[in-house]
Structure formats: structure tokens, C-alpha cells
Design an enzyme around this catalytic site. Structure first.
Site, mmCIF file in Angstrom:
data_model
loop_
_atom_site.group_PDB
_atom_site.id
_atom_site.type_symbol
_atom_site.label_atom_id
_atom_site.label_comp_id
_atom_site.label_asym_id
_atom_site.label_seq_id
_atom_site.Cartn_x
_atom_site.Cartn_y
_atom_site.Cartn_z
ATOM 1 N N LYS A 91 37.006 28.908 31.093
ATOM 2 C CA LYS A 91 37.838 29.479 32.112
ATOM 3 C C LYS A 91 38.576 28.438 32.976
ATOM 4 O O LYS A 91 39.421 28.622 33.584
ATOM 5 C CB LYS A 91 36.798 30.450 32.892
ATOM 6 C CG LYS A 91 36.428 31.676 32.079
ATOM 7 C CD LYS A 91 35.268 32.401 32.637
ATOM 8 C CE LYS A 91 35.008 33.619 31.816
ATOM 9 N NZ LYS A 91 33.537 34.238 32.675
ATOM 10 N N GLN B 278 29.339 33.291 37.029
ATOM 11 C CA GLN B 278 29.134 33.839 35.553
ATOM 12 C C GLN B 278 27.787 34.318 35.244
ATOM 13 O O GLN B 278 26.647 33.920 35.886
ATOM 14 C CB GLN B 278 29.066 32.405 34.752
ATOM 15 C CG GLN B 278 28.979 32.515 33.461
ATOM 16 C CD GLN B 278 29.952 33.139 32.633
ATOM 17 O OE1 GLN B 278 31.330 33.074 33.105
ATOM 18 N NE2 GLN B 278 29.655 34.103 31.596
ATOM 19 N N ASP C 220 36.319 39.094 39.035
ATOM 20 C CA ASP C 220 35.890 39.726 37.917
ATOM 21 C C ASP C 220 35.988 41.306 37.986
ATOM 22 O O ASP C 220 35.679 41.991 37.196
ATOM 23 C CB ASP C 220 34.422 39.200 37.656
ATOM 24 C CG ASP C 220 34.004 38.436 36.684
ATOM 25 O OD1 ASP C 220 34.872 38.233 35.799
ATOM 26 O OD2 ASP C 220 33.009 37.809 36.695
#
Ligand code: NDP
Length: 284
Positions: A50, A94, A117
Site C-alpha cells: 500500500k 491495518q 478504508d
């Protein structure tokens, strides 16, 4: 019938090039902070990918790695700092987090305007209501692959396998917003194969290697495989038995090379969108 293979890798590469070109024209650099706690090896790979993808597109990305023993209060303090930092447009924590940290509490601490997200309940709520929101990356990738296949969504019968907050539910909300007739399937569904067989669109997100068999697929259906399952042999497998289903479907994704790369492309897109919206909001 031999299915057309929907190449998520190539599509994601095109998207990333477009995003980089767009960012190059901006008078500012969108900023992304990726937070990882502990040393889960799969998470470390995801985070590295990412950050690299974000940097390559011109996003000012940084990874903040914290030890597995980090207290929840310290993580919440870091999130508060990032929320207040004007150079940070997107915050990604994460998952999974170590067991002593309440993941939901952490997700809810992120400023919804920086929640790239799309996991914050405010964004999830907007999505379900059909209002503008930061939408989770994997579900956006799924929708883009359906568009790439030229799938007619309005009125189509869609089966979504899996009802997690990060994949199944948001995919179902997006398909509903696109006027599909959605059936959400899960571990308590009575006859999952029969439900799938009625569907023109099948989205598999259960985390069970090759669970979806060829005889679950209606002739000509479009099949999107979200699953990532690492076998004892170290190989990645999807939730779909690829060869069997490809023989029935009109279009299908592969694992790897399908949904996975699209997830990263939409993280970049969400960061760009968050940066743009925050600047519009700041202008009042
Ligand atoms: P979760 O484990 O959170 O959810 C799995 C869902 O599948 C649950 O709703 C569960 O039902 C359902 N399920 C599990 N087993 C069965 C079964 N035997 N029959 C019917 N339904 C079942 O997984 P995620 O949604 O997080 O991920 C799903 C898959 O997608 C995983 O392989 C994951 O690695 C992959 N993934 C891939 C991404 C990508 O970028 N390509 C991103 C995110 C995930 P119930 O709710 O009843 O328990």
C-alpha cells in the site's frame, strides 16, 4: 462457454497511472498515514504494498509501525494526532489488531473524513443510505470489475457470499444502490448452492478455498472472487473453484490478479477523494 477473464491487475495498473496523472496536476500532495501494530507477516506485506503504491502515484505516504505490545490508549492518541494533522488526508489502520486492542474502538476514533478504508460507522451508514461516503476499497474494486465486464446491474439477481463489514455488506449495499436484486448469503444460509444457481452475478467473499463449485454457477453468470486463502502448499486460492466456474460463467476473476490489485488502486482513489473533499470543506 469459456469465460472472459477480468484482469484486475491490468485494470488496476491503468487506474494507478490515471491517479498519478491526476495528482501531478494538483497544487497539493495528498497525504496518507498507514498504521500497523505488531508483526503479522501478511499484514506487513499488505502495508508495504500500500505504501509503495501510494508513493508511486505521488501520494505522501508514510507507515507508522508500532510494537504488538502497544496499549490501546497509545494507538488512540496517535489517531488523534493524525486526525489533527492537516497534512494527513487519509488514515488507514491495518487489521487485524492485537487481541488486547478493541478494533471497533480504533476504527471509530478515526475522523470519518480521513477514513480511507471506509470502515467508520458514519461512512458505513451513509453507504447503506445511498449517500456520498468514503466507500471500502475492496467493494469498490468489485463494482469496477463488474463494470469492466459490461454487466447490467439494474434488475439483475446478485448473490453475495459473506456478510462481513468490510466486504460482503458493503458490496451488497453498492449492488442495491445500482438497482440489483441482492441476496446476502452466509454460514446460516440453508441452501447456498441453490441460491447461487439463481444468480446472474456471484460475488464470493467467505474465506473458504474453492468453496464455490461449477454446478453452483448459472450459465453465463459473472463471477467475482474476493477470497484470498493461502494453502498448506503456500499457494493462494480464491473462494471459487476457478476452472469449473470458468466453464460456466461469461466472465470471471482470478486469484491472484483479480480483486486484490483493485483494492490497492481504490485506496489511492479514496485518498485522492478524501484530500479533495477536505479542501472543499475547509473553504466552507
Ligand atoms: P470474514 O471471515 O470476516 O467473513 C466471512 C463471511 O463468510 C462471513 O459472513 C461468514 O458467515 C461467511 N462464511 C464463512 N464460511 C461460510 C460457509 N461455509 N458458508 C457460507 N458462508 C460462510 O471474511 P472477510 O469478509 O474479511 O474476507 C472474505 C475473504 O476475502 C477472505 O478470503 C479474505 O482474505 C478476502 N479478502 C480479500 C481482500 C482483497 O483485497 N482481495 C480484502 C478483504 C478480504 P457468518 O457471517 O455467518 O459467520
Amino acid at each position: 462457454m469459456t469465460a472472459r477473464i477480468l484482469d484486475g491487475k491490468a485494470l488496476a495498473e491503468r487506474m494507478r497511472a490515471d491517479i498519478a496523472a491526476k495528482i501531478a496536476t494538483l497544487p497539493y500532495r495528498p497525504g496518507l498515514a498507514v498504521v500497523i501494530v505488531g508483526d503479522n507477516p501478511a499484514s506487513a506485506v499488505y502495508v508495504r504494498n500500500k505504501e509503495r503504491a501510494a508513493r508511486e502515484s505521488g501520494i505522501a505516504a508514510r507507515t507508522i509501525a508500532l510494537p504488538a505490545t502497544t496499549a490501546e490508549s497509545a494507538l488512540l492518541a496517535l489517531i488523534a494526532e493524525l486526525n489533527a494533522d492537516p497534512a494527513t488526508d487519509g488514515i488507514l489502520v491495518q487489521l487485524p489488531l492485537p487481541a488486547h486492542i478493541h478494533a471497533q474502538r480504533v476504527i471509530e476514533a478515526i475522523d470519518p473524513a480521513k477514513d480511507v478504508d471506509g470502515f467508520h460507522p458514519i461512512n458505513a451508514g451513509y453507504l447503506v443510505l445511498g449517500l456520498p461516503a468514503l466507500v471500502p476499497c475492496t467493494p469498490r474494486g468489485v463494482m469496477r470489475l463488474l463494470a469492466e465486464a459490461g454487466t447490467r446491474l439494474a434488475g439483475a439477481r446478485a448473490a453475495v457470499l459473506g456478510r462481513s463489514a468490510i466486504v460482503g455488506r458493503p458490496v451488497a449495499a453498492l449492488l442495491t444502490a445500482a438497482d440489483a436484486t441482492v441476496t446476502l448469503l452466509h454460514s446460516r444460509t440453508r441452501d447456498i448452492a441453490a441460491e447461487c444457481r439463481r444468480a446472474e452475478i456471484v460475488i464470493a467473499a467467505v474465506g473458504r478455498a474453492e468453496m464455490v463449485r461449477g454446478d453452483w454457477i448459472a450459465p453465463g453468470a459473472v463471477v467475482i472472487d474476493v477470497g484470498i486463502n493461502r494453502g498448506a502448499d503456500g499457494k493462494l486460492r480464491g473462494d471459487v473453484a476457478f476452472a469449473e466456474c470458468a466453464a460456466k460463467a461469461s466472465a470471471i476473476t482470478k486469484v491472484p490478479g483479480g480483486v486484490g490489485p483493485m483494492t490497492i488502486a481504490y485506496l489511492l482513489e479514496n485518498t485522492l477523494e478524501a484530500a479533495a473533499r477536505r479542501r472543499v470543506a475547509a473553504m466552507g
